[in-house]
Design a protein around this motif. Structure first.
Motif, PDB file in Angstrom:
ATOM      1  N   LEU A   5      31.012  34.387  50.001  1.00  0.00           N
ATOM      2  CA  LEU A   5      32.315  34.170  49.900  1.00  0.00           C
ATOM      3  C   LEU A   5      32.476  33.604  48.584  1.00  0.00           C
ATOM      4  CD1 LEU A   5      35.299  34.137  50.711  1.00  0.00           C
ATOM      5  CD2 LEU A   5      34.565  31.893  51.762  1.00  0.00           C
ATOM      6  N   VAL A   6      31.798  32.783  48.001  1.00  0.00           N
ATOM      7  CA  VAL A   6      32.214  32.138  46.872  1.00  0.00           C
ATOM      8  C   VAL A   6      31.875  33.313  45.567  1.00  0.00           C
ATOM      9  CG1 VAL A   6      31.172  30.502  44.987  1.00  0.00           C
ATOM     10  CG2 VAL A   6      31.456  29.888  47.451  1.00  0.00           C
ATOM     11  N   ASP A   7      30.764  34.259  45.912  1.00  0.00           N
ATOM     12  CA  ASP A   7      30.661  35.333  44.794  1.00  0.00           C
ATOM     13  C   ASP A   7      31.705  36.305  44.955  1.00  0.00           C
ATOM     14  OD1 ASP A   7      28.692  36.797  43.294  1.00  0.00           O
ATOM     15  OD2 ASP A   7      29.057  38.179  44.824  1.00  0.00           O
ATOM     16  N   TYR A   8      32.436  36.629  45.988  1.00  0.00           N
ATOM     17  CA  TYR A   8      33.532  37.380  45.996  1.00  0.00           C
ATOM     18  C   TYR A   8      34.615  36.887  45.395  1.00  0.00           C
ATOM     19  CZ  TYR A   8      31.444  40.540  49.621  1.00  0.00           C
ATOM     20  OH  TYR A   8      30.482  41.478  50.290  1.00  0.00           O
ATOM     21  N   ARG A   9      34.816  35.561  45.632  1.00  0.00           N
ATOM     22  CA  ARG A   9      36.036  34.691  45.006  1.00  0.00           C
ATOM     23  C   ARG A   9      35.864  34.956  43.419  1.00  0.00           C
ATOM     24  NH1 ARG A   9      35.589  29.286  47.858  1.00  0.00           N
ATOM     25  NH2 ARG A   9      36.554  29.528  50.094  1.00  0.00           N
ATOM     26  N   ARG A  10      34.459  34.609  42.875  1.00  0.00           N
ATOM     27  CA  ARG A  10      34.191  34.939  41.528  1.00  0.00           C
ATOM     28  C   ARG A  10      34.563  36.334  41.161  1.00  0.00           C
ATOM     29  NH1 ARG A  10      30.464  37.093  38.668  1.00  0.00           N
ATOM     30  NH2 ARG A  10      29.323  37.685  40.545  1.00  0.00           N
ATOM     31  N   ARG A  11      34.162  37.258  41.741  1.00  0.00           N
ATOM     32  CA  ARG A  11      34.328  38.707  41.311  1.00  0.00           C
ATOM     33  C   ARG A  11      35.779  39.104  41.170  1.00  0.00           C
ATOM     34  NH1 ARG A  11      29.930  41.649  45.083  1.00  0.00           N
ATOM     35  NH2 ARG A  11      30.933  43.692  43.855  1.00  0.00           N
ATOM     36  N   LEU A  12      36.591  38.536  42.183  1.00  0.00           N
ATOM     37  CA  LEU A  12      37.887  38.747  42.051  1.00  0.00           C
ATOM     38  C   LEU A  12      38.927  38.186  41.080  1.00  0.00           C
ATOM     39  CD1 LEU A  12      38.898  38.733  45.900  1.00  0.00           C
ATOM     40  CD2 LEU A  12      38.851  40.571  44.468  1.00  0.00           C
ATOM     41  N   ASP A  13      38.044  36.676  40.631  1.00  0.00           N
ATOM     42  CA  ASP A  13      38.886  35.985  39.640  1.00  0.00           C
ATOM     43  C   ASP A  13      38.654  36.764  38.403  1.00  0.00           C
ATOM     44  OD1 ASP A  13      39.872  33.980  41.031  1.00  0.00           O
ATOM     45  OD2 ASP A  13      38.313  32.563  40.446  1.00  0.00           O
ATOM     46  N   SER A  14      37.591  37.367  38.293  1.00  0.00           N
ATOM     47  CA  SER A  14      37.282  38.124  36.946  1.00  0.00           C
ATOM     48  C   SER A  14      37.713  39.446  36.822  1.00  0.00           C
ATOM     49  CB  SER A  14      35.714  37.911  36.535  1.00  0.00           C
ATOM     50  OG  SER A  14      35.146  38.426  37.495  1.00  0.00           O
ATOM     51  N   MET A  15      38.291  40.211  37.962  1.00  0.00           N
ATOM     52  CA  MET A  15      38.613  41.441  38.129  1.00  0.00           C
ATOM     53  C   MET A  15      39.726  41.756  37.221  1.00  0.00           C
ATOM     54  SD  MET A  15      39.257  43.768  41.564  1.00  0.00           S
ATOM     55  CE  MET A  15      37.320  43.323  41.851  1.00  0.00           C
ATOM     56  N   ARG A  16      39.518  42.917  36.639  1.00  0.00           N
ATOM     57  CA  ARG A  16      40.855  43.528  35.728  1.00  0.00           C
ATOM     58  C   ARG A  16      41.644  44.921  36.296  1.00  0.00           C
ATOM     59  NH1 ARG A  16      38.014  43.795  29.965  1.00  0.00           N
ATOM     60  NH2 ARG A  16      37.637  41.512  29.581  1.00  0.00           N
ATOM     61  N   ALA A  17      42.727  45.000  35.974  1.00  0.00           N
ATOM     62  CA  ALA A  17      43.446  45.946  36.532  1.00  0.00           C
ATOM     63  C   ALA A  17      42.611  47.503  36.390  1.00  0.00           C
ATOM     64  CB  ALA A  17      44.851  46.182  36.014  1.00  0.00           C
ATOM     65  N   SER A  18      42.187  47.631  35.326  1.00  0.00           N
ATOM     66  CA  SER A  18      41.126  48.877  35.445  1.00  0.00           C
ATOM     67  C   SER A  18      40.047  49.204  36.321  1.00  0.00           C
ATOM     68  CB  SER A  18      40.883  48.932  33.843  1.00  0.00           C
ATOM     69  OG  SER A  18      39.944  47.668  33.563  1.00  0.00           O
ATOM     70  N   ASP A  19      39.557  48.035  37.049  1.00  0.00           N
ATOM     71  CA  ASP A  19      38.868  48.086  37.903  1.00  0.00           C
ATOM     72  C   ASP A  19      39.366  48.576  39.492  1.00  0.00           C
ATOM     73  OD1 ASP A  19      36.852  46.813  36.164  1.00  0.00           O
ATOM     74  OD2 ASP A  19      37.508  45.016  36.856  1.00  0.00           O
ATOM     75  N   VAL A  20      40.418  48.791  39.390  1.00  0.00           N
ATOM     76  CA  VAL A  20      40.817  49.143  40.667  1.00  0.00           C
ATOM     77  C   VAL A  20      41.348  50.623  40.958  1.00  0.00           C
ATOM     78  CG1 VAL A  20      42.980  49.234  42.187  1.00  0.00           C
ATOM     79  CG2 VAL A  20      42.125  46.968  41.080  1.00  0.00           C
ATOM     80  N   ASN A  21      41.116  51.288  41.666  1.00  0.00           N
ATOM     81  CA  ASN A  21      41.119  52.847  42.148  1.00  0.00           C
ATOM     82  C   ASN A  21      42.761  52.602  42.752  1.00  0.00           C
ATOM     83  OD1 ASN A  21      41.369  55.397  42.549  1.00  0.00           O
ATOM     84  ND2 ASN A  21      40.124  55.186  44.541  1.00  0.00           N
ATOM     85  N   TRP A  22      43.772  52.710  41.826  1.00  0.00           N
ATOM     86  CA  TRP A  22      45.088  52.603  41.989  1.00  0.00           C
ATOM     87  C   TRP A  22      45.660  53.743  43.162  1.00  0.00           C
ATOM     88  CZ3 TRP A  22      47.646  48.213  41.597  1.00  0.00           C
ATOM     89  CH2 TRP A  22      47.222  47.206  40.433  1.00  0.00           C
ATOM     90  N   THR A  23      45.232  54.930  42.673  1.00  0.00           N
ATOM     91  CA  THR A  23      45.905  55.841  43.832  1.00  0.00           C
ATOM     92  C   THR A  23      44.690  56.754  44.379  1.00  0.00           C
ATOM     93  OG1 THR A  23      45.861  57.449  41.675  1.00  0.00           O
ATOM     94  CG2 THR A  23      48.090  56.424  42.307  1.00  0.00           C
ATOM     95  N   PRO A  24      44.156  56.228  45.350  1.00  0.00           N
ATOM     96  CA  PRO A  24      42.786  56.852  46.176  1.00  0.00           C
ATOM     97  C   PRO A  24      43.550  58.351  46.826  1.00  0.00           C
ATOM     98  CG  PRO A  24      43.655  54.859  47.236  1.00  0.00           C
ATOM     99  CD  PRO A  24      44.436  54.738  46.198  1.00  0.00           C
ATOM    100  N   PHE A  25      44.847  58.097  47.190  1.00  0.00           N
ATOM    101  CA  PHE A  25      45.368  59.481  47.927  1.00  0.00           C
ATOM    102  C   PHE A  25      46.072  60.020  47.125  1.00  0.00           C
ATOM    103  CE2 PHE A  25      44.955  55.404  50.903  1.00  0.00           C
ATOM    104  CZ  PHE A  25      43.949  55.995  51.356  1.00  0.00           C
ATOM    105  N   GLY A  26      46.082  60.070  45.857  1.00  0.00           N
ATOM    106  CA  GLY A  26      46.749  61.022  44.886  1.00  0.00           C
ATOM    107  C   GLY A  26      48.334  60.280  44.426  1.00  0.00           C
TER     108      GLY A  26
END
Length: 561
Positions: free
Chosen positions: A378-399
């Motif tokens: 859980l702590v590792d997931y928190r760290r990864r979300l804290d350092s995540m950027r908008a470019s790491d997201v698949n914003w439109t997976p369904f088009g």
């Protein structure tokens, strides 16, 4: 009586919050330019002052009490080990000013004082939530031709294959910690994200348009309607209304050896699927009978908006799960976990199937590896979300055409499951529709008397239903002139959005974020090949003809040739 209907008997007078708000922020104006943004008339909503009741006095300090006799305290035993002291919170559940780590202004998320994220920031926490799931329930339903044809006509028969065998508890917990019930969205470091109606449509293959799921008759008539629908006596249905019907009892009564007619067995199996997957309660083994009258006419089951009902119930469960003293969570966890996989590729399981047209997208995820309820994970997931950027997201997976393919997904108002009403505000997550994110309007406020305290026994929230707005086509939807600026790139937002957003929310859990290390990685990226930051696989080196020679030798060989 449901959890949300219970209320504290005493509360102190409400404190004014306006003195803590930035006078230059126009979002605090109750008449915030809402009429100008939408193409529909907006009904009068409660003001911010009616949002929630007053503060609850801080609890008394905790004392470690030893056994006493006659009012005297015996001397401590030097051989006994003292138990852990429980530190009770002294802050109010309703914010009255700037908060360490954010928000700077409490207007957007005023009940953050009772949020689990506040405790985590102060170095406290809780045990991971117990996720309620009925994945082990294995009733396959009636299999005769007539019953199967009736089940297929409901539009819900495919749900028997849509349940994940197990859930990633630490991953779901990490996202629950970022959920804010005032906006019904996840507050990420780069902006808001949420589960939309088109997400429900694609992931679970559920209808999101249609009639709202609610019983418009009193309890006595509903009990008789449910008894007729399920072929039981009214006293049996009345007991189901009070205690709920066990899933195993439905299997036993209406299973393969049942003497009930096909119609009764079909209704029982639909109730079984809904209680097992979409509307999972916190009992862990029951399904509430309050919606059974909706199943009386089998040919009308497909007319209901089961997708919006599923989302409303999940929103409410997420909101209650954010309270610091919550211990468990229900709702459609398959929808929540598969939504994470679709939008966040870094969290996906290793086994992924190709999507088959016409089938729910949730069926392509193979969650076969058990993830333990480990605090380190859980702590590792928190760290990864804290350092995540908008470019790491698949914003439109369904088009990028979801607003045209699923028209109801741009509905701005409320969604409903029985008595549970929750706001749905797509203007807060425009990038998930393929459009540039702008500063959204104020969230829809609850009715007067709302409370979101630490204890779920004091969690009481209700909204104006707005059923008439839902039933009128093309009413109460976002205007394309308002949201229709395509995002280039997919995570684009207006310059004023992110500064406004960061001042009004809490986005990080580590007081020393990992942005520094991400910056170093970006600076070293042009020299990655020379520095060998990513060691190549042996198979890649063999194919390239380099074997396992040193990097300097490869450079000389390349130079000489």
């Amino acid at each position: 009586m449901t959890i949300e209907e219970e209320e504290e008997s005493e509360a102190e007078p409400e404190q004014e919050m306006d003195t803590y708000m930035d006078p230059h922020e126009d979002e605090y104006d109750p008449g915030l330019r809402f009429q100008q943004k939408y193409q529909f008339p907006v009904p009068d909503l409660p003001s911010d002052d009616d949002d929630e009741d007053g503060l609850t006095p801080p609890p008394p300090p905790a004392y470690t009490m030893a056994g006493t006799s006659g009012g005297s305290t015996p001397a401590p035993n030097p051989r006994s080990r003292p138990g852990p002291k429980k530190t009770l919170p002294t802050r109010p559940w309703k914010l009255i000013g700037e908060t360490p780590g954010g928000p700077k202004y409490p207007h957007l998320i005023p009940s953050f004082g009772a949020h689990i994220a506040y405790d985590i920031w102060e170095g406290k926490g809780r045990h991971m939530l117990k996720l309620r799931s009925h994945a082990k329930s294995t009733w396959s339903g009636p299999d005769d031709y007539y019953s199967v044809s009736l089940l297929e006509s409901t539009g819900l028969y495919h749900l028997r294959y849509c349940s994940l065998p197990q859930h990633n508890n630490p991953l779901i917990e990490a996202f629950i910690e970022r959920w804010q019930p005032h906006t019904n969205s996840f507050h990420m470091p780069f902006g808001e994200m949420t589960i939309t109606l088109h997400d429900v449509h694609y992931i679970m293959h559920l209808r999101v348009s249609g009639k709202r799921s609610n019983v418009w008759i009193d309890k006595a008539d509903a009990i008789y309607a449910g008894a007729r629908a399920f072929g039981v006596e009214p006293p049996v249905m009345e007991k189901w209304y009070g205690d709920g019907s066990r899933l195993d009892d439905l299997d036993r009564m209406y299973g393969d050896d049942s003497s009930f007619a096909s119609e009764f067995r079909v209704r029982a199996y639909i109730a079984y699927l809904l209680g097992k997957l979409l509307f999972v309660d916190k009992s862990g083994s029951k399904v509430k009978a309050d919606f059974f009258p909706l199943l009386e006419h089998i040919d009308m089951i497909s007319d209901y908006s089961w997708g919006s009902a599923t989302l409303a119930y999940l929103y409410r469960q997420l909101g209650m799960a954010t309270r610091a003293e919550a211990a468990q969570m229900g709702g459609c966890l398959t929808l929540l976990e598969c939504w994470i996989y679709e939008y966040f590729p870094c969290f996906r399981p290793p086994m992924v199937n190709a999507h088959v047209n016409g089938e729910p997208w949730c069926k392509r995820w193979q969650v076969i590896h058990h993830i333990p309820k480990d605090e380190d994970i859980l702590v590792d997931y928190r760290r990864r979300l804290d350092s995540m950027r908008a470019s790491d997201v698949n914003w439109t997976p369904f088009g990028v055409n979801v607003s045209c393919e699923v028209e109801k997904t741009v509905h701005h108002g409320t969604i409903r499951w029985m008595d549970t009403v929750e706001p749905y505000m797509p203007d807060r997550v425009l990038r998930q529709f393929g459009f540039r994110q702008i500063k959204p309007s104020d969230p829809i406020r609850p009715l007067k008397g709302a409370k979101r305290e630490r204890k779920l026994a004091s969690y009481k929230i209700s909204y104006e239903p707005g059923d008439q707005m839902w039933n009128i086509p093309h009413t109460h939807m976002l205007n394309e002139d308002y949201y229709g600026h395509l995002a280039r790139p997919a995570w684009e937002s207006t310059p004023e959005y992110l500064p406004w957003y960061l001042d009004h929310t809490h986005v990080r859990f580590r007081q020393i974020p990992d942005d520094f290390f991400r910056t170093i990685q970006d600076m070293c990226a042009p020299f990655a090949e020379y520095l060998q930051l990513d060691r190549p696989n042996a198979s890649d080196e063999q194919e390239a003809g380099y074997s396992h020679m040193r990097h300097s030798q490869r450079r000389r060989r390349t130079r000489d040739t």
